[in-house]
Design a protein around this motif. Structure first.
Motif, PDB file in Angstrom:
ATOM      1  N   TYR A 426     -60.698  13.231  68.479  1.00  0.00           N
ATOM      2  CA  TYR A 426     -60.974  11.712  68.796  1.00  0.00           C
ATOM      3  C   TYR A 426     -60.394  10.883  67.610  1.00  0.00           C
ATOM      4  CZ  TYR A 426     -63.479  12.813  73.247  1.00  0.00           C
ATOM      5  OH  TYR A 426     -63.719  13.288  74.416  1.00  0.00           O
ATOM      6  N   GLN A 427     -59.663   9.902  68.047  1.00  0.00           N
ATOM      7  CA  GLN A 427     -59.063   9.103  66.880  1.00  0.00           C
ATOM      8  C   GLN A 427     -59.783   7.672  67.083  1.00  0.00           C
ATOM      9  OE1 GLN A 427     -54.989   8.586  67.149  1.00  0.00           O
ATOM     10  NE2 GLN A 427     -54.932   9.301  69.411  1.00  0.00           N
ATOM     11  N   ARG A 430     -65.335   7.875  71.237  1.00  0.00           N
ATOM     12  CA  ARG A 430     -64.779   8.424  72.402  1.00  0.00           C
ATOM     13  C   ARG A 430     -65.113   7.713  73.958  1.00  0.00           C
ATOM     14  NH1 ARG A 430     -67.541  14.100  72.064  1.00  0.00           N
ATOM     15  NH2 ARG A 430     -66.989  13.815  69.754  1.00  0.00           N
ATOM     16  N   GLU A 433     -61.625   6.838  74.749  1.00  0.00           N
ATOM     17  CA  GLU A 433     -60.686   7.590  74.397  1.00  0.00           C
ATOM     18  C   GLU A 433     -60.412   8.505  75.607  1.00  0.00           C
ATOM     19  OE1 GLU A 433     -58.252   7.677  71.492  1.00  0.00           O
ATOM     20  OE2 GLU A 433     -58.940   5.673  71.612  1.00  0.00           O
ATOM     21  N   TYR A 440     -63.925  13.975  65.291  1.00  0.00           N
ATOM     22  CA  TYR A 440     -63.679  12.423  65.007  1.00  0.00           C
ATOM     23  C   TYR A 440     -62.678  12.280  63.698  1.00  0.00           C
ATOM     24  CZ  TYR A 440     -64.491   7.369  63.977  1.00  0.00           C
ATOM     25  OH  TYR A 440     -64.273   6.003  63.956  1.00  0.00           O
ATOM     26  N   HIS A 481     -49.334  12.280  76.570  1.00  0.00           N
ATOM     27  CA  HIS A 481     -50.546  12.392  76.033  1.00  0.00           C
ATOM     28  C   HIS A 481     -50.505  12.900  74.542  1.00  0.00           C
ATOM     29  CE1 HIS A 481     -55.110  13.492  76.906  1.00  0.00           C
ATOM     30  NE2 HIS A 481     -54.854  12.873  75.502  1.00  0.00           N
ATOM     31  N   TYR A 484     -49.657   9.985  72.531  1.00  0.00           N
ATOM     32  CA  TYR A 484     -50.671   9.108  72.187  1.00  0.00           C
ATOM     33  C   TYR A 484     -51.790   9.800  71.257  1.00  0.00           C
ATOM     34  CZ  TYR A 484     -55.121   6.796  73.361  1.00  0.00           C
ATOM     35  OH  TYR A 484     -56.267   5.967  73.061  1.00  0.00           O
ATOM     36  N   MET A 485     -51.628  11.324  70.957  1.00  0.00           N
ATOM     37  CA  MET A 485     -52.697  11.856  69.850  1.00  0.00           C
ATOM     38  C   MET A 485     -51.806  12.145  68.612  1.00  0.00           C
ATOM     39  SD  MET A 485     -55.324  12.268  71.852  1.00  0.00           S
ATOM     40  CE  MET A 485     -56.448  13.339  70.940  1.00  0.00           C
ATOM     41  N   SER A 528     -52.046   5.482  70.357  1.00  0.00           N
ATOM     42  CA  SER A 528     -53.545   4.957  70.525  1.00  0.00           C
ATOM     43  C   SER A 528     -53.755   3.824  69.644  1.00  0.00           C
ATOM     44  CB  SER A 528     -54.442   6.177  69.640  1.00  0.00           C
ATOM     45  OG  SER A 528     -55.749   5.582  69.597  1.00  0.00           O
ATOM     46  N   GLY A 530     -56.587   2.954  68.742  1.00  0.00           N
ATOM     47  CA  GLY A 530     -57.766   3.165  68.343  1.00  0.00           C
ATOM     48  C   GLY A 530     -58.115   2.184  66.939  1.00  0.00           C
ATOM     49  N   ARG A 533     -60.009  -0.759  67.550  1.00  0.00           N
ATOM     50  CA  ARG A 533     -61.632  -0.593  68.160  1.00  0.00           C
ATOM     51  C   ARG A 533     -62.491  -0.881  67.144  1.00  0.00           C
ATOM     52  NH1 ARG A 533     -63.375  -0.682  72.303  1.00  0.00           N
ATOM     53  NH2 ARG A 533     -61.465   0.149  73.167  1.00  0.00           N
TER      54      ARG A 533
END
Ligand code: ACM
Ligand code: ZN
Length: 611
Positions: A426-427, A430, A433, A440, A481, A484-485, A528, A530, A533
């Motif tokens: 996970y970036q 979660r 995400e 993490y 995907h 995205y990662m 992402s 992230g 966040r």
């Protein structure tokens, strides 16, 4: 009086020098990622037009010339003519790519760009460095165009020299758990080149799928490339040898070496489904459709297993011209070997104390074979167990310890610890995400990665070749995907690997990243958010007998608006400046990042009652 003036002047210069050094100046860095070693402002920029030509001088520069021509034409109407310097004397209005005249400090991958009004001179010792200079130009064009409204192509007034910190700059991709076609692999390689990665670790065989055609053992792909999913559907695919050659050639053009991984002795269920005679039990097995570590592995006590693996490696060696073959070696349970008469007989014959020594025997035997074929063995850090093979290169994934142990034994190392390099983790929080395998690994942690452990001696440190981002695809089914990662984390890793320790700076990276987000948007890449966040952290100040909440994110100087009563914040709510004091009346903090008055990536909530 004169002396005092001189002293004052000296202090003023010192002050200016110190403040210039410490204050990062985003405008002079042109948002390039990875950050070049040195970029200086110069007097004149260079504007391309229809008469601009690309001139090359040196060996193996045709391909970089053509790549530069293609990039220019992608971004504008201009399609420069390409000429060898032997064909022209006129160096007006040219981009000159030259490897003539050795310059010590540029190494093999370093390069220099000097911009003048009527020409741009690019120098390197090698075609590798010229290629990276072309990548830098490509980024400069795209970044300049972000801020301009027309299709002009300008190389800004700069004097730049650059070189990578590490020689191994890798990205890995698992195509066993999910299969990705040739078109996507090319896209992955394009992304790698853009961020100056030079090694693609292609994880071609897994429990859940064998993905490389082997002509001598057709069932590897007829059977091993396909599995039945829980819903009864068939899933699979593989690369023909022609497709493998196509990818290897495509990568070579991008100055990327491909390292194939053929897993052994574990992670081999797909191969054993095709050829059960190479397992300990010789019983029929299927290609599994679930994730985990499986007990059926190659039988080490059967000479036929080694014949099979050597035949497979012969075909692999013929397809991949790079020096390394990765043989996996990770996560091989020893349960079957413990109960197998053949394995136990071999252990007795070879006076092996335990099954770890049998694994070591296995890997050393393969190492000998690869060495005899002029190749180098690379394996996950489990290959240390029971004794490391001479000259093997260790990929340290269960932390840095395996890499440290290998370097202490004089072996080369690539660092890929789960803590900083597992892009399947996970970036961000979660809750927001898409489902991932766990863990993490936010962007800043990748950025802060230091591949060279402090507690090695200098000559051992030089055995750390570099690092790599690993992309295991249990929970990644589609190309977007994967994008995205890896985006934006691979950008952070590119700066760890290419950038210098002296220059790298998280705040500068955050600023430059904003332009790369815009490039992703323009190109339709999924990535992402992230960094948007919100993270909350409550602290108790015992002197003031007060609770404080820190609100932060990985965005650069974000505008965070928040409420303290659970209501939806907007730009008329509180603007976060520093840690907020919370009291008994406050219940739920809700916060979000706003740009141009708009909420960017959803609201985050912190329930004070539950803390
Ligand atoms: C690994 O992640 N099993 C190398
Ligand atoms: Zn066995």
């Amino acid at each position: 009086m004169k002396r005092i003036n001189q002293l004052l002047l000296a202090f003023l210069f010192l002050f200016l020098f110190v403040s210039c050094k410490n204050e990062f100046n985003p405008s002079t860095e042109y948002s390039l990622i990875p950050l070049p070693y040195s970029v200086r402002e110069d007097a004149m920029s260079f504007e391309l037009n229809n008469d601009t030509r690309i001139i090359f001088s040196g060996d193996d520069l045709e391909n970089s010339s053509e790549i530069l021509q293609k990039y220019i034409h992608n971004l504008s109407e201009i399609k420069p003519v390409i000429l060898s310097q032997s064909e022209t004397k006129d160096l007006n209005n040219v981009i000159l790519l030259s490897t003539v005249g050795f310059e010590d400090r540029l190494g093999k991958e370093g390069y220099r760009i000097i911009v003048d009004k009527d020409k741009v001179i690019i120098k390197s010792n090698d075609s590798d460095g010229i290629f990276y200079a072309v990548q830098t130009l490509y980024q400069l064009f795209e970044l300049e165009q972000l801020n301009a409204n027309q299709n002009t192509l300008i190389i800004p007034a700069i004097r730049l020299w650059d070189e990578p910190r590490f020689s191994y700059r890798g990205m890995h991709l698992d195509v066993g758990r999910h299969f990705f076609d040739v078109e996507f692999i090319k896209h992955y390689l394009d992304l790698m080149a853009y961020y100056k990665f030079n090694t693609f670790h292609w994880h071609l065989t897994e429990d859940q799928g064998w993905r490389i055609e082997i002509k001598k053992y057709p069932k590897l792909t007829e059977v091993g490339a396909w599995r039945t999913e829980a819903d009864g559907s068939r899933y699979g695919g593989f690369y023909t040898q022609e497709e493998i050659k196509e990818i290897v050639a495509y990568a070579k053009n991008l100055h990327i070496t491909v390292i194939p991984e053929i897993e052994m002795p574990g992670h081999s269920r797909a191969a054993l489904a095709a050829y059960p005679e190479f397992s300990c039990t010789e019983k029929a097995l299927d290609v599994p459709n679930n994730w985990g570590v499986f007990e059926d592995i190659y039988c080490a006590g059967n000479d036929k297993t080694f014949e099979f693996i050597e035949d497979v490696l012969d075909e692999v060696i013929a397809l991949f011209p790079g020096q390394y073959i990765h043989i996996g070696g990770d996560e091989a349970p020893k349960a079957r070997w413990k109960e197998c008469a053949k394995c136990q007989a071999l252990m007795h014959k070879e006076a092996l104390e335990n099954e770890h020594e049998l694994q070591s025997y296995f890997i050393k035997r393969i190492n000998k074979y690869l060495t005899s074929k002029g190749k180098k063995l690379m394996g996950w850090d489990e290959i240390l167990e029971g004794g490391l093979a001479e000259n093997a290169t260790v990929m340290s994934w269960r932390g840095m310890e395996g890499g440290i142990a290998a370097a202490r034994q004089g072996n080369q190392v690539v660092m890929t610890p789960t803590s900083h390099c597992y892009f399947d983790y996970y970036q961000a929080d979660r809750a927001f995400e898409p489902k991932a395998i766990g863990g993490y690994l936010p962007l800043k942690r990748v950025y802060d990665f230091e591949p060279v452990p402090e507690d090695l001696f200098t000559e051992q440190k030089s055995l750390i070749l570099g690092a790599q981002g690993n992309v295991w695809t249990e929970y990644m089914h589609t190309p977007d995907h994967i994008e995205y990662m890896i985006l934006p984390r691979m950008l952070a890793l590119s700066e760890v690997l290419w950038g210098s320790k002296k220059n790298n700076n998280w705040e500068s990276f955050q600023v430059r990243l904003q332009d790369h987000f815009k490039l992703f948007d323009n190109k339709g890449f999924r990535y992402s958010k992230g960094t948007y966040r919100i993270n909350f952290e409550m602290k108790f100040d015992s002197v003031k007998n007060q609770n404080f909440v820190n609100i932060s994110s990985e965005q650069y100087q974000p505008k965070i608006f928040y409420s303290l009563n659970g209501s939806k914040p907007d730009t008329s709510s509180y603007l976060y400046k520093s840690a907020i004091t919370v009291s008994a009346e406050d219940s739920i903090i809700r916060a979000g990042i706003f740009e141009n008055g708009k909420l960017i990536h959803g609201l985050s909530t912190f329930d004070l009652g539950n803390e």
